[in-house]
Design an enzyme around this catalytic site. Structure first.
Site, PDB file in Angstrom:
ATOM      1  N   ASP A  65       0.807  -1.219   0.000  1.00  0.00           N
ATOM      2  CA  ASP A  65       0.000   0.000   0.000  1.00  0.00           C
ATOM      3  C   ASP A  65       0.841   1.271   0.000  1.00  0.00           C
ATOM      4  O   ASP A  65       0.303   2.377  -0.091  1.00  0.00           O
ATOM      5  CB  ASP A  65      -0.986   0.013   1.172  1.00  0.00           C
ATOM      6  CG  ASP A  65      -0.332  -0.149   2.536  1.00  0.00           C
ATOM      7  OD1 ASP A  65       0.799  -0.661   2.607  1.00  0.00           O
ATOM      8  OD2 ASP A  65      -0.959   0.230   3.549  1.00  0.00           O
ATOM      9  N   HIS A 150       7.469  -1.249  13.060  1.00  0.00           N
ATOM     10  CA  HIS A 150       6.421  -1.831  12.229  1.00  0.00           C
ATOM     11  C   HIS A 150       6.783  -3.283  11.931  1.00  0.00           C
ATOM     12  O   HIS A 150       7.823  -3.781  12.373  1.00  0.00           O
ATOM     13  CB  HIS A 150       6.273  -1.013  10.936  1.00  0.00           C
ATOM     14  CG  HIS A 150       5.035  -1.327  10.161  1.00  0.00           C
ATOM     15  ND1 HIS A 150       3.800  -1.445  10.740  1.00  0.00           N
ATOM     16  CD2 HIS A 150       4.842  -1.566   8.827  1.00  0.00           C
ATOM     17  CE1 HIS A 150       2.902  -1.729   9.816  1.00  0.00           C
ATOM     18  NE2 HIS A 150       3.509  -1.816   8.650  1.00  0.00           N
ATOM     19  N   ASP A 218       2.835   3.954   9.719  1.00  0.00           N
ATOM     20  CA  ASP A 218       3.030   2.519   9.933  1.00  0.00           C
ATOM     21  C   ASP A 218       4.019   2.240  11.060  1.00  0.00           C
ATOM     22  O   ASP A 218       5.097   1.688  10.855  1.00  0.00           O
ATOM     23  CB  ASP A 218       3.477   1.864   8.630  1.00  0.00           C
ATOM     24  CG  ASP A 218       2.361   1.801   7.612  1.00  0.00           C
ATOM     25  OD1 ASP A 218       1.952   0.699   7.228  1.00  0.00           O
ATOM     26  OD2 ASP A 218       1.863   2.879   7.219  1.00  0.00           O
TER      27      ASP A 218
END
Length: 314
Positions: A65, A150, A218
């Site tokens: 993404d 992350h 993130d």
């Protein structure tokens, strides 16, 4: 003056009303792209800012993404007639990812300069060549990175646009600098004239504050983020989950809630917080705006193609 456009404010998967993560910065006619999720090219076309003059692409991490829009964009830039090198900055593994993409793009007419996992880079602006890497800390654009928390190697970014000091006529006169050199020394570090070398600090006053922009997405909140974002003019931060009740999900998936992002903004004494990277489960982020504003009042909910303009303080 810096113009910044949020090309996509979604996380996870594109939605009918929301493209995926990408930010476009326009600085002195040159462009910096941060992340390149699906829909980035469409948003760029809708804005009309152009593709050819992108000089730097900063990638936070290699999840789809944030990067799946990159192969198509690199091809479009090639089709635009660009021949000058393009710099890509990213976390560990970015070189391998770009090499995989190159299988689909074997004939790019420009060189890719890939900088993997840097901590600090300086660029200077050449009016003809664009933003070029500087070997010193004297570049007018400073990019710093921070390791985030992350599920993949991930970088936060800090962009600092330096501002040249004001011209000081009394200083120039006091240092016996010839008037014909005043303008040159506001642009160049030193000038030799009639056997004498004159330096820019002989005509310039005190340093002036530039413009600082931070981007963190993130990640779980980290204490190391506070000095990194400190006194940022614009702090762009993920708000994957709006509800406080989703904090368990945020911890599990290594993301943040609106309130956690606002707490970072408050602790970092930033001027403004722009929330982005909304989960597909959030239909209307404004429903959760108060969760952020209870902690930090100056919050903006991101929307695709929202534009922010930042200028130097007087």
């Amino acid at each position: 003056m810096i113009d910044l456009a949020l090309l996509g404010c979604g996380g996870g998967m594109p939605m009918p009303n929301r493209f995926l993560s990408a930010i476009f910065m326009n600085y002195s006619g040159r462009k910096i792209l941060i992340d390149c999720g699906e829909g980035a090219q469409v948003s760029m076309r809708m804005l009309g800012w152009g593709f050819k003059s992108i000089d730097i692409i900063c990638i936070t991490h290699c999840h789809g993404d944030h990067i799946n829009g990159l192969p198509g964009l690199l091809g479009t830039i090639g089709n635009s007639g660009r021949t000058k090198p393009l710099t890509i900055i990213g976390p560990k593994g970015i070189k391998n990812i770009i090499n995989i993409f190159r299988v689909l793009l074997p004939y790019l007419p420009y060189e890719l300069n890939i900088i993997e996992d840097p901590r600090e880079i300086h660029f200077y602006l050449d009016k003809n060549e664009g933003l070029l890497v500087s070997s010193t800390d004297k570049g007018e654009l400073e990019i710093k990175t921070l390791e985030l928390d992350h599920s993949a190697d991930c970088l936060g970014y800090s962009f600092y646009i330096k501002r040249t000091p004001k011209f000081d006529v009394n200083k120039a006169i006091g240092n016996d600098v010839p008037k014909k050199l005043w303008n040159k020394l506001q642009k160049e570090k030193e000038v030799t004239f009639e056997g004498v070398t004159y330096y820019s600090n002989m005509v310039l006053g005190d340093e002036r504050r530039g413009i600082k922009i931070n981007y963190i997405t993130d990640s779980r909140p980290l204490n190391t983020m506070i000095p990194f974002i400190y006194e940022s003019d614009l702090f762009i931060c993920e708000g994957t989950y709006g509800s406080d009740e989703d904090k368990v999900k945020a911890i599990k998936n290594k993301h943040m809630t609106f309130r956690e992002a606002a707490t970072l903004a408050y602790r970092g004494k930033v001027s403004e917080l722009l929330l982005t990277h909304f989960s597909p489960s959030i239909n209307d982020p404004y429903e959760f705006l108060d969760n952020a504003r209870e902690v930090f009042p100056n919050v903006i909910i991101g929307e695709d193609r929202i534009i922010k303009s930042l200028d130097f303080e007087n």
